[in-house]
Design an enzyme around this catalytic site. Sequence first.
Site, mmCIF file in Angstrom:
data_model
loop_
_atom_site.group_PDB
_atom_site.id
_atom_site.type_symbol
_atom_site.label_atom_id
_atom_site.label_comp_id
_atom_site.label_asym_id
_atom_site.label_seq_id
_atom_site.Cartn_x
_atom_site.Cartn_y
_atom_site.Cartn_z
ATOM 1 N N GLU A 62 0.839 -1.213 0.000
ATOM 2 C CA GLU A 62 0.000 0.000 0.000
ATOM 3 C C GLU A 62 0.870 1.257 0.000
ATOM 4 O OE1 GLU A 62 -1.349 2.719 3.305
ATOM 5 O OE2 GLU A 62 -2.186 0.745 3.759
ATOM 6 N N GLU A 102 11.056 3.613 1.328
ATOM 7 C CA GLU A 102 9.768 3.596 2.029
ATOM 8 C C GLU A 102 9.834 2.904 3.379
ATOM 9 O OE1 GLU A 102 6.119 5.343 1.990
ATOM 10 O OE2 GLU A 102 7.648 5.447 0.430
#
Length: 930
Positions: free
Chosen positions: A87, A164
Amino acid sequence: MDLLPAESSQMVKKHGFRSLKLVSVDMDHVLGDQQPFGVHYGRLDNGLYYYVRSNSKPRMRAALSLAVKAGSVLEEEDERGVAHIVEHLAFSATTKYTNHDIVKFLESIGAEFGACQNAVTSSDDTVYELFVPVDKPELLSQAISVLAEFSTEIRVSKEDLEKERGAVMEEYRGNRNATGRMQDAHWVLMMEGSKYAERLPIGLEKVIRSVSPETVKQFYRKWYHLSNMAVIAVGDFSDTQSVVELIKTHFGHKNSAHTPPVLPSFPVPSHEEPRFSCFVESEAAGSAVMISYKMPAGELKTVGDYRDLLAESMFLYALNQRFFKISRGKDPPYFSCSAAADVLVHPLKAYIMSASCKEKGTMKALESMLIEVARVRLHGFSEREISIVRALLMSEIESAYLERDQMQSTSLRDEYLQHFLRNEPVIGIEYEAQLQKTLLPHISALDVSKYVEKLRTSCSCVIKTIEPRASATVDDLKNIVLDVNSLEGEKSISPWDEEQIPEEIVSTKPNPGNIVQQIEYSKIGATELILSNGMQVCYKCTDFLDDQVVFTGFSYGGLSELPESNYFSCSMGPTIAGEIGVYGYRPSVLMDMLAGKRAEVGTKLGAYMRTFSGDCSPSDLETALQLVYQLFTTSVLPGEEDVKIVMQMAEEAVRAQERDPYTAFANRVKELNYGNSYFFRPIRISDLQKVDPLKACEYFNNCFRDPSTFTVVIVGNIDPSIAVPLILQYLGGIPKPPEPVLHFNRDDLKGLPFTFPKTIIRETVHSPMVEAQCSVQLCFPVELKNGTMKSKLQVEEIHRVGFLSKLIETKIMQVLRFKHGQIYSVGVSVFLGGNKPSRKGDVRGDICINFSCDPEISSKLVDLTLDEILHLQEEGPSDQDVSTILEIEQRAHENGLQENYYWLDRILRSYQSRVYSGDLGASYEVVSTQ
């Protein structure tokens, strides 16, 4: 139906619901079959489902979603946290977009990255959401193309993943506070024996830090199959077919690389013996008890299922009313208690009762909760209790029916999400209103009371206490269960004792006041009235929501006018008064009096103002104004028992703050920013011990005594022919005292007693914590000198400070999250409350930047933040930066213009603006152009 020409539009709409035909009900009739109501629904050849609906609330906007039936429960042991990582990566890079270009695109069109442009991963699914403008044809196409990228084109390179990890890790770390630890422990306890217990969506730290790109790719390719996805688009579309064609354009050519994976089911085993847990959390905000009763999550398929859902709602409402009344009784066992039903995961539903109580009070709270459930089993609910609940539910569905053409696109989108993910039928509000109107009158107290059978400790029950210091033991909890079961078996629990409820809020209606002056402001669409008692009332009629009226009344002069010796006592006034009842009735009595009415009024004492605010339906405007009348004409007198309860709650809150490391940090920041000002420092136990309840209530009573000091703004679906007489009776009818009470000139109000530090301070606050975390705040003083500028220019400067805060937030996010990948989010807050109401004083306050991060790199991130601010000071923002912020503000403004609360705030700010000198229109013109 024949309508009389003289009837108002409000009455026409009311009659529209009241004349709504009942339906003949077959309990076995299937709701909605497979076709959801009101939507263009279908499936592409590649398996993707789509839902498209035209809806003009808000205008020129669309709410979009990509729903994926893939959540954390599908992860293998070495993948724990990967569903959530996917996600995150979606917004980082795809085949078409790199380096968070998706975020930049969304912000460039005014769709701010955050709550509405984000995604959520749960145990069972992942949902991506966008809320975008569609006033230009290409914007909708681009937004749908973004969702298409998420479906099959998320890039999972080593570089993407490394960048990330920090953001995901910071989200993980942020969840490891007291609340997160308690929630995780409760989840594991509830799901014990199933895979769900070991698959919290946030995952494991070791996986977040070390999972390989190949593992992430494998999960993404396996479970993100088009046949397990749906695109949902609800917005202001000229036609739905053109949107379907856009979906086909961006998704139609896609094909998943393999046959659809079988989505496994993961049952949660039931258990006859209750499970017990005594959770000790040293940083907990207080003591609490949770009782959960688990059961299979059944599907809502037939009219009979819908009737059962209504009866269940009535049961929970009735039980909560009892819990509330107990919490407001003598020597209550808890401060608050509530019950709710929730589908936790696909196969599991639970009734969850939770109570907050004083320290070492968990056993008493547990006993009271179990006894009340047993009381319902023995004696049931009374018909009177159920009639109150029935009226409440009927009022809710009536409001929904009246506003059926004004539903927000995001709400409709969420309905279709539930249809896809949970197979919940979408039947349309018209039919649902007919069903409820038909079914509710025939659901009896006996029908409702039967639901208590699902709340037995032998029905997969989980009982848990939370305490900052251990006092209860598992054996204690078991003994309480045995004792209550014994009382119930012996039928030694007496029936519920009902209170006597007055029929009228205002026993004797006041003599109406009259209008002394009336001014029309055509550019605002508002009317201003000066009433005979001196109150100033401004109303604006809107058609944004057919069943909403909102209002706020304010008067200058608040807590800043008090000497330090009275400050703590008087600041407790609203809390004590709220416990006793500020409208002439105890809260538990007023709750029953307002059954079936949508009328809420609350009060607030601020630094510079006293305010009351309300939200009601047009048909209940009289009730809401009656509450305001009661606020001004009744007095709050503190009783010994009332004060005892309030002070116990206050002491628990103070002790909770003392345990919380984040509160300790926030208090130190306040101390550095504002000195040791009594107005900003936290309340201590020693301060509570000095509180004078009589003085607190006397001050509160005086705050709402003199109507001549108040300005009231009313916005919503009001008919002046009905509303103005009510305003004259209940606002104009408030008697003006012989002598002015708390009458202040706004220009003479005292500024808050604080001084910002003269030198740069860089300090590290060390606080004992269960798990290492770090919160960072950078604060900068703001002072706008009134002597160097006219009021209009100063208003412009104030607006620029707000613009600057949004610019700083965007730039710091770009640097710390998107470039360095070391934070999850950043916030920038503005406080300009030093002398705010004064038209001649300086504007003082501060801008604060805050974020959380790894403690080991906090100093480095502070330096990066300061470097970026220095860069902005020296180079200024780019044209693109300014364009992006202006676009975000413009889009927010366009949305706001369709909301009653937005207009209420605009008119209030016009009255309170530094340029206001009696002409609302002139002030509004300045404020609205900023």
